[in-house]
Design an enzyme around this catalytic site. Structure first.
Site, PDB file in Angstrom:
ATOM      1  N   ASP A  82       0.822  -1.201   0.000  1.00 40.40           N
ATOM      2  CA  ASP A  82       0.000   0.000   0.000  1.00 40.40           C
ATOM      3  C   ASP A  82       0.857   1.252   0.000  1.00 40.40           C
ATOM      4  OD1 ASP A  82      -2.132   1.735   0.176  1.00 40.40           O
ATOM      5  OD2 ASP A  82      -2.267   1.592   2.355  1.00 40.40           O
ATOM      6  N   ASP A 281      -1.967   5.093  -5.640  1.00 42.97           N
ATOM      7  CA  ASP A 281      -2.275   4.250  -4.491  1.00 42.97           C
ATOM      8  C   ASP A 281      -2.346   2.783  -4.883  1.00 42.97           C
ATOM      9  OD1 ASP A 281      -3.093   3.234  -2.068  1.00 42.97           O
ATOM     10  OD2 ASP A 281      -5.182   3.808  -2.335  1.00 42.97           O
TER      11      ASP A 281
END
Length: 451
Positions: A82, A281
């Site tokens: 992430d 992201d």
């Protein structure tokens, strides 16, 4: 937060609620660990980059994960990657609420929690939210994600055995979260054991390694459209040419990798949608545009499909918009000729565009329909935020260069893990661990082991 992210929003961008902390005790050393076959090396020979294979895909799994060894003896943990958050955390045998793995797969703390007086715990606590009463209290954390998932726990530190591209193997002690209370959105629980936070804040793994002088403060990934790929810390794999670079936004939101402003381009022509701020992201499977950009691109795609032998269908709930062909599609390649390319043109970088072929915004569902992998972020609480998710990052090497404050990308074969021992350890991989006053103080001894 791992698992099936098909319905996930800006899935892993985190809001750090309570404090984080880190200390830097010594790494593996001959003095404090059982000896193995020792490679002759000077104490100042450090690793330069570390490369890890990835697992997963955009659809149907909806996540990419990496296996990381933690502790001594080492135990493997599969973690969601992430770039939208900093904190790395694993499910904790503390005991644990909301843990999805048997106890033997959980992390067992060994009286190695961090204290509130540690510098990063102090740095991350705002005066209004500081839960610490004394510097000797344990440093708790709570991280919340935009998909309403969360993790609550205590900060700990432990060994992270890493193999570097110059052949050295080190075990620095790094800080991470031991999560004993997890909440997951939706009906499906994740197959992973936690999250590896790759953002640019002080708590991220790569930031810690950089402050120790073990790698450059650079992180990147290469996500294969066929599944898998690789993740890397450091800059050994970064080419000096062929990379498109755009500056990170100076007013970057918290610890996210954001850039812009950018203009949305459809089939080589301006859509009139400009000024888009973008967040890259890897914790989000799909891309989210604000309402204006989303409506514009959906209208352009629909108008362009008018009269073609492909019809929108409401029967497929895989994503909000799907199309059905005369016969089921087996891959995006079967449908791509019906669709036009997109691009994001960056205003602050000359002639820099993120080119997006139909493969970069479409999936083929299990029903054989082709579905639109760009979603309306305004409908899920993202407001004016624009998220570039995994679907637009496939088959590209993405580079987040925190030292030079820039984001780069280049086409790449993400199916092949780089042979770093051969390609990057001879001549191209010089140790970059300049002593910044951190190494002597916190990590004076390193052991370098043979494979």
């Amino acid at each position: 937060m791992g698992g099936d992210k098909r319905n996930r929003v800006f899935a892993l961008t985190a809001l750090l609620i309570l404090g984080l902390s880190v200390t830097f005790p010594c790494c593996f050393s001959a003095a404090n660990q059982p000896q193995t076959k020792k490679k002759s090396a000077q104490a100042n020979k450090f690793g330069s980059s570390a490369v890890f294979p990835l697992h997963g895909n955009v659809y149907p799994l909806g996540y990419y994960s990496v296996s990381i060894n933690i502790g001594y003896p080492a135990k493997r943990f599969d973690l969601d990657i992430d770039t939208g958050s900093d904190l790395t955390w694993v499910q904790c045998d503390a005991p644990c609420t909301g843990c999805t793995k048997p106890r033997e797969y959980l992390y067992k703390p060994k009286n190695n929690h961090l204290q509130c007086g540690d510098p990063l715990c102090v740095a991350f606590h705002s005066p209004a939210s500081d839960p610490c009463k004394t510097p000797d209290d344990q440093c708790d954390y709570e991280v919340e994600y935009a998909d309403q998932g969360s993790s609550l726990g205590v900060m700990v530190n432990d060994y992270f055995p890493l193999k570097f591209t110059n052949g050295s193997q080190l075990g620095p002690r790094l800080a991470f979260g031991c999560g004993y209370d997890q909440k997951y959105p939706g009906p499906n629980t994740p197959p992973t054991t936690g999250v590896i936070g790759l953002g640019n804040g002080k708590a991220s793994i790569v930031s810690q390694l950089s402050r120790m002088g073990l790698t450059r403060n650079v992180v990147g990934h290469c996500l294969s459209g066929q599944g898998g790929g690789f993740l890397f810390f450091g800059d050994d794999l970064v080419s000096s040419s062929g990379v498109m670079w755009t500056p990170m936004s100076r007013n970057s939101m918290e610890n996210h990798y954001s850039s812009g402003p950018a203009e949305l381009v459809f089939n080589g022509k301006s859509t009139g949608v400009k000024g888009l701020s973008l967040v890259f992201d890897s914790g989000s499977s799909y891309t989210y545009f604000n309402s204006q950009a989303y409506k514009a691109v959906v209208n352009l795609v629909r108008n362009d499909l008018d009269g073609k032998p492909i019809k929108e269908t409401n029967e497929d709930k895989s994503l909000p918009i799907c199309w059905k062909g005369r016969k089921p599609f087996k891959s995006v390649g079967d449908a791509k000729n019906f669709f036009k390319p997109l691009a994001l043109s960056f205003i602050n970088a000359k002639n820099v565009q993120l080119q997006l072929s139909p493969e970069d915004y479409l999936i083929v569902s299990k029903h054989g329909n082709v579905c639109f992998g760009i979603l309306n972020g305004s409908e899920v609480g993202l407001g004016n935020l624009n998220i570039i998710g995994d679907i637009m990052l496939l088959d590209k090497m993405l580079i987040y260069d925190n030292e030079n404050q820039r984001i780069g990308w280049a086409p790449a074969n993400c199916n092949r893990l780089p042979n770093v021992d051969r390609e990057y350890s001879e001549g191209n991989s010089q140790p970059i661990a300049a002593n910044l006053g951190i190494l002597e103080q916190h990590c004076p001894a390193y052991a370098l082991y043979d494979q």
